[in-house]
Scaffold this motif. Structure first.
Motif, mmCIF file in Angstrom:
data_model
loop_
_atom_site.group_PDB
_atom_site.id
_atom_site.type_symbol
_atom_site.label_atom_id
_atom_site.label_comp_id
_atom_site.label_asym_id
_atom_site.label_seq_id
_atom_site.Cartn_x
_atom_site.Cartn_y
_atom_site.Cartn_z
ATOM 1 N N UNK A 54 86.226 -25.204 25.116
ATOM 2 C CA UNK A 54 86.728 -25.414 26.515
ATOM 3 C C UNK A 54 86.735 -26.508 26.996
ATOM 4 N N UNK A 55 87.906 -26.939 27.775
ATOM 5 C CA UNK A 55 88.190 -28.279 28.387
ATOM 6 C C UNK A 55 87.240 -28.721 29.483
ATOM 7 N N UNK A 56 86.145 -28.027 29.736
ATOM 8 C CA UNK A 56 85.314 -28.141 30.919
ATOM 9 C C UNK A 56 83.958 -27.819 30.561
ATOM 10 N N UNK A 143 103.285 -11.873 25.261
ATOM 11 C CA UNK A 143 101.950 -12.111 25.444
ATOM 12 C C UNK A 143 101.320 -13.131 24.470
ATOM 13 N N UNK A 144 100.668 -14.243 24.942
ATOM 14 C CA UNK A 144 100.216 -15.519 24.012
ATOM 15 C C UNK A 144 98.919 -15.481 24.070
ATOM 16 N N UNK A 145 98.264 -16.133 23.111
ATOM 17 C CA UNK A 145 96.781 -16.384 22.825
ATOM 18 C C UNK A 145 96.940 -17.817 22.176
ATOM 19 N N UNK A 146 96.552 -18.917 22.762
ATOM 20 C CA UNK A 146 96.246 -20.126 22.129
ATOM 21 C C UNK A 146 95.046 -20.496 22.146
ATOM 22 N N UNK A 147 94.598 -21.607 20.889
ATOM 23 C CA UNK A 147 93.200 -21.745 20.874
ATOM 24 C C UNK A 147 93.149 -23.225 19.908
ATOM 25 N N UNK A 148 92.203 -23.671 20.056
ATOM 26 C CA UNK A 148 91.933 -25.082 19.148
ATOM 27 C C UNK A 148 91.773 -24.461 17.701
ATOM 28 N N UNK A 149 92.640 -24.868 16.674
ATOM 29 C CA UNK A 149 92.857 -24.412 15.499
ATOM 30 C C UNK A 149 91.221 -24.439 14.703
ATOM 31 N N UNK A 150 90.317 -25.148 15.202
ATOM 32 C CA UNK A 150 88.918 -25.332 14.612
ATOM 33 C C UNK A 150 88.289 -24.150 15.323
ATOM 34 N N UNK A 151 88.679 -23.524 16.113
ATOM 35 C CA UNK A 151 87.701 -22.452 16.798
ATOM 36 C C UNK A 151 88.062 -21.239 15.943
ATOM 37 N N UNK A 171 98.190 -32.299 16.820
ATOM 38 C CA UNK A 171 98.243 -33.410 17.833
ATOM 39 C C UNK A 171 98.564 -32.794 18.884
ATOM 40 N N UNK A 172 98.358 -31.573 19.654
ATOM 41 C CA UNK A 172 98.845 -30.953 20.614
ATOM 42 C C UNK A 172 98.283 -31.450 21.943
ATOM 43 N N UNK A 173 96.937 -31.741 22.109
ATOM 44 C CA UNK A 173 96.317 -32.116 23.082
ATOM 45 C C UNK A 173 95.029 -32.987 22.821
ATOM 46 N N UNK A 174 94.683 -33.685 23.854
ATOM 47 C CA UNK A 174 93.343 -34.357 23.706
ATOM 48 C C UNK A 174 92.204 -33.699 24.674
ATOM 49 N N UNK A 178 88.725 -35.588 22.136
ATOM 50 C CA UNK A 178 88.711 -34.960 20.681
ATOM 51 C C UNK A 178 90.289 -34.728 20.579
ATOM 52 N N UNK A 179 90.769 -34.659 19.220
ATOM 53 C CA UNK A 179 92.191 -34.013 19.018
ATOM 54 C C UNK A 179 91.777 -32.628 18.947
ATOM 55 N N UNK A 180 93.159 -31.808 19.766
ATOM 56 C CA UNK A 180 93.071 -30.580 19.249
ATOM 57 C C UNK A 180 94.455 -30.084 18.665
#
Length: 223
Positions: A54-56, A143-151, A171-174, A178-180
């Protein structure tokens, strides 16, 4: 060119209370839910890996946690819900509808943080089902579901809930420096009736199991 859709934008969710067999989803209300959520998400028995992707969080101080809840409760996208265990009235987790794009009929389930008492129980499954049902009832196409590919845990959940894997945005997000790479999943409106039937069948079976029965079944297995 394909035929025109005669499309009408989806409605915007209003955070009405959603009732299920095992849980009730209520709009996040820090004054009412904060003590429970602090205990289940950050207390001694909390899942130590809860905040990894999670980002927090994690939160070491109650004040910071309360400010985070208040900011979440004030927004409409993401639109946060508390998950209430119907058997005891305790708030045991949160999740949201987000990336709400009514003009194109697109909506996402995200920001999922379930306490240990919800994990691997029908309560978590039903919370996702209730938001999915609402998303399509509002007229959304997707309906979408997105997550870190490492999760791996989140990816397994998406597949178990009947979402289709669509690919990875590299390389979608930092996030937390860390790279996400982001894995994308979806259910479309034409797929939802079969997926919903799988949820309802599974939840009906789970309702006959002893309290606290571990989840072991697929909600929707395609093949």
């Amino acid at each position: 060119m394909t035929d025109a859709l005669n499309w009408k934008p989806a409605a915007i969710p209003k955070a009405d209370t959603l009732e299920g067999r095992f849980v009730r989803l209520e709009k996040l209300a820090p004054a009412r839910h904060g003590d429970d959520l602090w205990q289940v998400l950050q207390g001694p028995g909390a899942d130590p890996s809860l905040w990894d992707y999670l980002p927090y969080g994690p939160f070491t101080e109650r004040g910071a946690f309360d400010r985070w809840l208040q900011a979440n409760a004030a927004g409409t996208d993401p639109l946060f819900y508390s998950v209430i265990d119907r058997s005891n009235g305790q708030a045991q987790g949160i999740l949201s509808l987000m990336s709400i794009v009514p003009d194109h009929g697109r909506i996402e389930i995200g920001h999922i943080a379930f306490g240990a008492a919800m994990q691997r129980t029908p309560k978590g499954t039903e919370a996702v089902y209730l938001l999915g049902k609402l998303g399509f009832a509002l007229g959304n196409r997707r309906l979408e579901w997105k997550c870190n590919n490492a999760n791996a845990r989140s990816k397994r959940a998406a597949e178990r809930f009947g979402f289709t894997f669509e690919g990875v945005f590299r390389k979608h997000l930092v996030v937390k420096d860390h790279n996400r790479d982001t894995a994308w999943y979806s259910i479309t409106d034409d797929e939802w009736p079969a997926v919903a039937a799988g949820f309802e069948r599974w939840l009906g079976d789970a309702n006959q199991q002893p309290q606290g029965q571990v989840e072991t079944l697929e909600v929707c297995r395609r093949g």
